[in-house]
Design an enzyme around this catalytic site. Sequence first.
Site, PDB file in Angstrom:
ATOM      1  N   THR A   1      -3.666  19.410 -12.293  1.00  0.00           N
ATOM      2  CA  THR A   1      -2.501  19.715 -13.128  1.00  0.00           C
ATOM      3  C   THR A   1      -2.708  19.004 -14.473  1.00  0.00           C
ATOM      4  O   THR A   1      -2.462  17.799 -14.585  1.00  0.00           O
ATOM      5  CB  THR A   1      -1.210  19.202 -12.452  1.00  0.00           C
ATOM      6  OG1 THR A   1      -1.218  19.611 -11.081  1.00  0.00           O
ATOM      7  CG2 THR A   1       0.036  19.716 -13.148  1.00  0.00           C
TER       8      THR A   1
ATOM      9  N   GLY B   1     -14.942   3.547  -1.472  1.00  0.00           N
ATOM     10  CA  GLY B   1     -14.024   2.549  -2.008  1.00  0.00           C
ATOM     11  C   GLY B   1     -13.889   1.277  -1.191  1.00  0.00           C
ATOM     12  O   GLY B   1     -12.985   0.479  -1.434  1.00  0.00           O
TER      13      GLY B   1
ATOM     14  N   LYS C   1       3.896   1.561  -3.964  1.00  0.00           N
ATOM     15  CA  LYS C   1       3.470   0.752  -5.122  1.00  0.00           C
ATOM     16  C   LYS C   1       4.441   0.857  -6.303  1.00  0.00           C
ATOM     17  O   LYS C   1       4.536  -0.066  -7.115  1.00  0.00           O
ATOM     18  CB  LYS C   1       2.043   1.117  -5.529  1.00  0.00           C
ATOM     19  CG  LYS C   1       1.029   0.691  -4.467  1.00  0.00           C
ATOM     20  CD  LYS C   1      -0.401   0.940  -4.884  1.00  0.00           C
ATOM     21  CE  LYS C   1      -1.342   0.582  -3.737  1.00  0.00           C
ATOM     22  NZ  LYS C   1      -2.747   0.731  -4.091  1.00  0.00           N
TER      23      LYS C   1
ATOM     24  N   ALA D   1      -3.007   6.275  -8.070  1.00  0.00           N
ATOM     25  CA  ALA D   1      -4.288   5.583  -7.886  1.00  0.00           C
ATOM     26  C   ALA D   1      -5.084   5.565  -9.188  1.00  0.00           C
ATOM     27  O   ALA D   1      -5.701   4.555  -9.545  1.00  0.00           O
ATOM     28  CB  ALA D   1      -5.091   6.265  -6.783  1.00  0.00           C
TER      29      ALA D   1
ATOM     30  N   THR E   1       0.845  -1.189   0.000  1.00  0.00           N
ATOM     31  CA  THR E   1       0.000   0.000   0.000  1.00  0.00           C
ATOM     32  C   THR E   1       0.882   1.241   0.000  1.00  0.00           C
ATOM     33  O   THR E   1       2.102   1.148  -0.152  1.00  0.00           O
ATOM     34  CB  THR E   1      -1.025  -0.069   1.163  1.00  0.00           C
ATOM     35  OG1 THR E   1      -1.926   1.018   1.036  1.00  0.00           O
ATOM     36  CG2 THR E   1      -0.344  -0.026   2.533  1.00  0.00           C
TER      37      THR E   1
HETATM   38  P1  ATR Z   1      -2.012   8.679  -5.424  1.00  0.00           P
HETATM   39  O1  ATR Z   1      -0.894   7.710  -5.612  1.00  0.00           O
HETATM   40  O2  ATR Z   1      -2.869   8.404  -4.218  1.00  0.00           O
HETATM   41  O3  ATR Z   1      -2.834   8.845  -6.665  1.00  0.00           O
HETATM   42  P2  ATR Z   1      -0.542  11.065  -5.999  1.00  0.00           P
HETATM   43  O4  ATR Z   1       0.265  10.349  -7.024  1.00  0.00           O
HETATM   44  O5  ATR Z   1       0.120  12.040  -5.075  1.00  0.00           O
HETATM   45  O6  ATR Z   1      -1.308  10.074  -5.054  1.00  0.00           O
HETATM   46  O7  ATR Z   1      -1.730  11.829  -6.776  1.00  0.00           O
HETATM   47  C1  ATR Z   1      -2.677  12.596  -6.092  1.00  0.00           C
HETATM   48  C2  ATR Z   1      -3.743  13.056  -7.075  1.00  0.00           C
HETATM   49  O8  ATR Z   1      -4.730  13.790  -6.350  1.00  0.00           O
HETATM   50  C3  ATR Z   1      -3.229  13.981  -8.155  1.00  0.00           C
HETATM   51  O9  ATR Z   1      -4.015  13.795  -9.309  1.00  0.00           O
HETATM   52  C4  ATR Z   1      -3.474  15.348  -7.523  1.00  0.00           C
HETATM   53  O10 ATR Z   1      -3.580  16.413  -8.437  1.00  0.00           O
HETATM   54  P3  ATR Z   1      -2.232  17.125  -8.984  1.00  0.00           P
HETATM   55  O11 ATR Z   1      -1.656  16.192 -10.000  1.00  0.00           O
HETATM   56  O12 ATR Z   1      -2.705  18.399  -9.568  1.00  0.00           O
HETATM   57  O13 ATR Z   1      -1.346  17.304  -7.783  1.00  0.00           O
HETATM   58  C5  ATR Z   1      -4.815  15.097  -6.895  1.00  0.00           C
HETATM   59  N1  ATR Z   1      -5.163  16.032  -5.814  1.00  0.00           N
HETATM   60  C6  ATR Z   1      -4.659  16.062  -4.580  1.00  0.00           C
HETATM   61  N2  ATR Z   1      -5.266  17.029  -3.846  1.00  0.00           N
HETATM   62  C7  ATR Z   1      -6.183  17.619  -4.654  1.00  0.00           C
HETATM   63  C8  ATR Z   1      -7.136  18.679  -4.485  1.00  0.00           C
HETATM   64  N3  ATR Z   1      -7.264  19.315  -3.338  1.00  0.00           N
HETATM   65  N4  ATR Z   1      -7.916  19.009  -5.546  1.00  0.00           N
HETATM   66  C9  ATR Z   1      -7.784  18.354  -6.715  1.00  0.00           C
HETATM   67  N5  ATR Z   1      -6.906  17.354  -6.939  1.00  0.00           N
HETATM   68  C10 ATR Z   1      -6.119  16.989  -5.926  1.00  0.00           C
END
Ligand code: ATR
Length: 272
Positions: A153, A238, A66, A131, A62
Amino acid sequence: MTDRYAVVGNPVAHSKSPEIHAMFARECGADMQYERLLAPATEFAATVDAFRISGAAGVNVTLPFKLEAFDYAGARTARAERGRSVNTLRFDANEIVGDNTDGVGLCRDIVSNIGQPLLGARILLVGAGGAARAVIGALLDFQPAALVITNRTPDKAQAIVDEFNARNVFYAIGYSALPTRRFDVLINATSASLTASLPLVPASCFDQNALAYDMMYGKGQTPFLALAASAGARTADGLGMLVEQAAEAFFVWRGVRPVTGSVLKSMRQSTR
Ligand code: ATR
């Protein structure tokens, strides 16, 4: 001999995987133990090595490991390669096999447990981190009419689209294009629910009878699900994905697929 497994993470104390696998083991009459393994941030490989050398049969992986697990595996299944992420390692006699059961887990929960078809559906995937990446291949296997990815982004969403060779159905759009679009299934794969902040999905995106799915669990009604409910959509967290990905991991390790219905019901009661 008792087969030994663990979930490796940091943090890992909150993981519900030991409870789930204990129920599967009872159901299938499997002689196995399943524990939590906390790996220091820079010591994933050393932690898993020690467990493996002690005679263990496999691990679940987890956050935040990963990608490390992907590199650690000596052989990888096609679905692990597609998402460039591994959540299940099986220690065979001659090699360490890396697999990813998250995508299948998500899709089985949506299609079999919830009863929402993905074939021909218009799907919105919000988020472009690990994810999201891990579930795209499985979603595409169901032949949706469209799989649209959007992210805070935008370049990261486009980069993922460029990796998959499925441009006829799989493409990225910016948040600003969302108000003109409607979807049947909307999946929140961002980590925004962890901080209770809300990805900017307008209420107009939810088609009549749409399903809103938040890959988070145990957070109650996330802002994403609250918005979806107020737009008249059906909602799911989930937890079902967690149980289904675990069942698939059990199958990867032991060649037996547990029946998940009663386990999901029991987990639902205990997380209430
Ligand atoms: P994970 O492995 O859990 O997917 P991650 O690789 O850090 O974690 O990705 C987090 C995702 O959540 C990204 O798509 C991030 O957007 P950015 O690419 O712009 O950073 C998104 N995310 C996190 N906080 C967010 C928020 N408050 N609003 C919108 N998107 C968010």
